[in-house]
Design a protein around this motif. Structure first.
Motif, mmCIF file in Angstrom:
data_model
loop_
_atom_site.group_PDB
_atom_site.id
_atom_site.type_symbol
_atom_site.label_atom_id
_atom_site.label_comp_id
_atom_site.label_asym_id
_atom_site.label_seq_id
_atom_site.Cartn_x
_atom_site.Cartn_y
_atom_site.Cartn_z
ATOM 1 N N THR A 103 0.950 -1.285 -0.011
ATOM 2 C CA THR A 103 -0.086 0.100 -0.178
ATOM 3 C C THR A 103 0.926 1.040 -0.027
ATOM 4 O OG1 THR A 103 -0.247 0.035 2.364
ATOM 5 C CG2 THR A 103 -1.782 -1.036 1.114
ATOM 6 N N GLY A 104 0.267 2.377 -0.352
ATOM 7 C CA GLY A 104 0.848 3.595 -0.470
ATOM 8 C C GLY A 104 1.727 3.696 -1.622
ATOM 9 N N HIS A 107 -2.203 2.307 -4.419
ATOM 10 C CA HIS A 107 -3.677 2.562 -3.529
ATOM 11 C C HIS A 107 -3.183 2.340 -2.037
ATOM 12 C CE1 HIS A 107 -3.177 -1.732 -2.191
ATOM 13 N NE2 HIS A 107 -2.745 -2.134 -3.654
ATOM 14 N N ASP A 108 -4.129 2.814 -1.299
ATOM 15 C CA ASP A 108 -4.201 2.491 0.265
ATOM 16 C C ASP A 108 -5.429 1.298 0.446
ATOM 17 O OD1 ASP A 108 -2.326 4.315 0.329
ATOM 18 O OD2 ASP A 108 -3.686 5.897 1.341
ATOM 19 N N THR A 148 -4.519 6.395 -3.249
ATOM 20 C CA THR A 148 -3.524 6.695 -2.158
ATOM 21 C C THR A 148 -3.324 8.018 -1.963
ATOM 22 O OG1 THR A 148 -1.423 6.137 -1.551
ATOM 23 C CG2 THR A 148 -1.506 6.410 -3.675
ATOM 24 N N CYS A 161 2.499 4.390 8.029
ATOM 25 C CA CYS A 161 1.677 3.351 8.686
ATOM 26 C C CYS A 161 2.539 2.886 9.893
ATOM 27 C CB CYS A 161 1.184 2.062 7.699
ATOM 28 S SG CYS A 161 -0.001 1.320 8.385
ATOM 29 N N TRP A 178 -5.698 2.355 8.548
ATOM 30 C CA TRP A 178 -5.403 3.003 7.260
ATOM 31 C C TRP A 178 -4.075 2.732 6.732
ATOM 32 C CZ3 TRP A 178 -7.581 8.531 5.835
ATOM 33 C CH2 TRP A 178 -6.940 8.867 4.499
ATOM 34 N N HIS A 179 -4.033 1.596 5.902
ATOM 35 C CA HIS A 179 -2.901 1.071 5.213
ATOM 36 C C HIS A 179 -2.442 1.869 4.307
ATOM 37 C CE1 HIS A 179 -3.000 -2.883 7.297
ATOM 38 N NE2 HIS A 179 -4.236 -2.670 7.188
ATOM 39 N N CYS A 180 -1.184 2.684 4.495
ATOM 40 C CA CYS A 180 -0.740 3.689 3.660
ATOM 41 C C CYS A 180 0.897 3.390 3.299
ATOM 42 C CB CYS A 180 -0.846 5.079 3.999
ATOM 43 S SG CYS A 180 -0.535 5.420 5.675
ATOM 44 N N ARG A 181 1.743 4.372 3.410
ATOM 45 C CA ARG A 181 3.059 3.812 3.365
ATOM 46 C C ARG A 181 3.601 2.990 4.173
ATOM 47 N NH1 ARG A 181 5.922 9.456 3.321
ATOM 48 N NH2 ARG A 181 4.234 10.017 4.765
#
Length: 241
Positions: A103-104, A107-108, A148, A161, A178-181
């Motif tokens: 992710t990041g 997409h997130d 993202t 994250c 929230w799954h991000c970078r």
């Protein structure tokens, strides 16, 4: 009303051991290879992950805290790719592997308890708000794939994250994540211990929405079901280490 009815049909779909292979949202050709290549085509960066080996994880770690839920390589962030040839090679050489999507990058993922996710889908459908791909992680989580936030020009605007949760603290995060970078989630189809499955409810071909269009509804739904989520030992997803 028609839209809400369609969501209700999806939510009533059986979620048993048949998993993603019979998921109508997967479209024609629901084989494992087809589903993973469809995710790669949708620009989800993929990398091999561990898988269930009996009642334990396929990795060598004794007492793995996140069995079958973590990447195989510590270099998963640089390894993750959308290249169909590379993904096909992994499928041939690691036929039992699950796959994660980083992710990041493209997409997130908004990761919520399953009950809250189903409630949110009903509300979003009734309001005419389009959602993107959605996956179920039986029995207790639902994953909403969104556009993202990426890496903002101002690093103080957003956070990776890692600042939200680590595997050793996941019991403190039973609600929305929230799954991000710097994070990842399993991508369907995936197998979990005790016959758990990760499967598409709404397929990866759907456009990715802005996460802020879903966030308020998901947050409200998580708050509504928080009192029912006291037992959440396996609620959250890990990040890489």
């Amino acid at each position: 009303m028609e839209r809400k009815g369609r969501f209700s049909q999806w939510l009533r779909r059986p979620r048993g051991g048949s998993g993603a292979d019979t998921d109508p949202a997967a479209g024609a050709g629901g084989s494992r290879e087809d589903l993973l290549l469809a995710a790669a085509t949708a620009d989800f960066p993929l990398a091999p992950a561990a898988y269930p080996a009996g009642y334990r994880c396929s990795c060598d770690r004794v007492g793995c805290p996140t069995p079958a839920r973590h990447p195989v390589s510590f270099g998963w962030q640089t390894q993750a790719t959308t290249d169909a040839e590379r993904v096909t090679q992994w499928l041939r050489t690691q036929p039992e592997a699950n796959f994660i999507t980083a992710t990041g990058m493209a997409h997130d993922v908004l990761d919520v308890p399953a009950d809250a996710g189903r409630h949110a889908l009903e509300r979003l459908g009734a309001a005419g708000i389009e959602v993107g791909p959605v996956a179920t992680c039986s029995p207790d989580r639902m994953l909403f794939f969104t556009a993202t936030r990426g890496t903002p020009a101002d690093e103080d605007e957003w956070w990776p994250c890692e600042l939200d949760c680590h595997p050793e603290t996941m019991d403190e995060h039973p609600g929305l994540r929230w799954h991000c970078r710097g994070s990842y989630v399993l991508v369907p189809p995936a197998r979990l211990p005790s016959d758990g499955r990760v499967a598409w409810l709404l397929g990866p071909e759907r456009p990715l929405p802005d996460p802020l269009t879903l966030l308020e509804t998901l947050t409200d739904a998580c708050a509504l079901y928080a009192s029912d989520d006291a037992d959440h030992e396996t609620a959250a997803w890990p990040i890489g280490r």
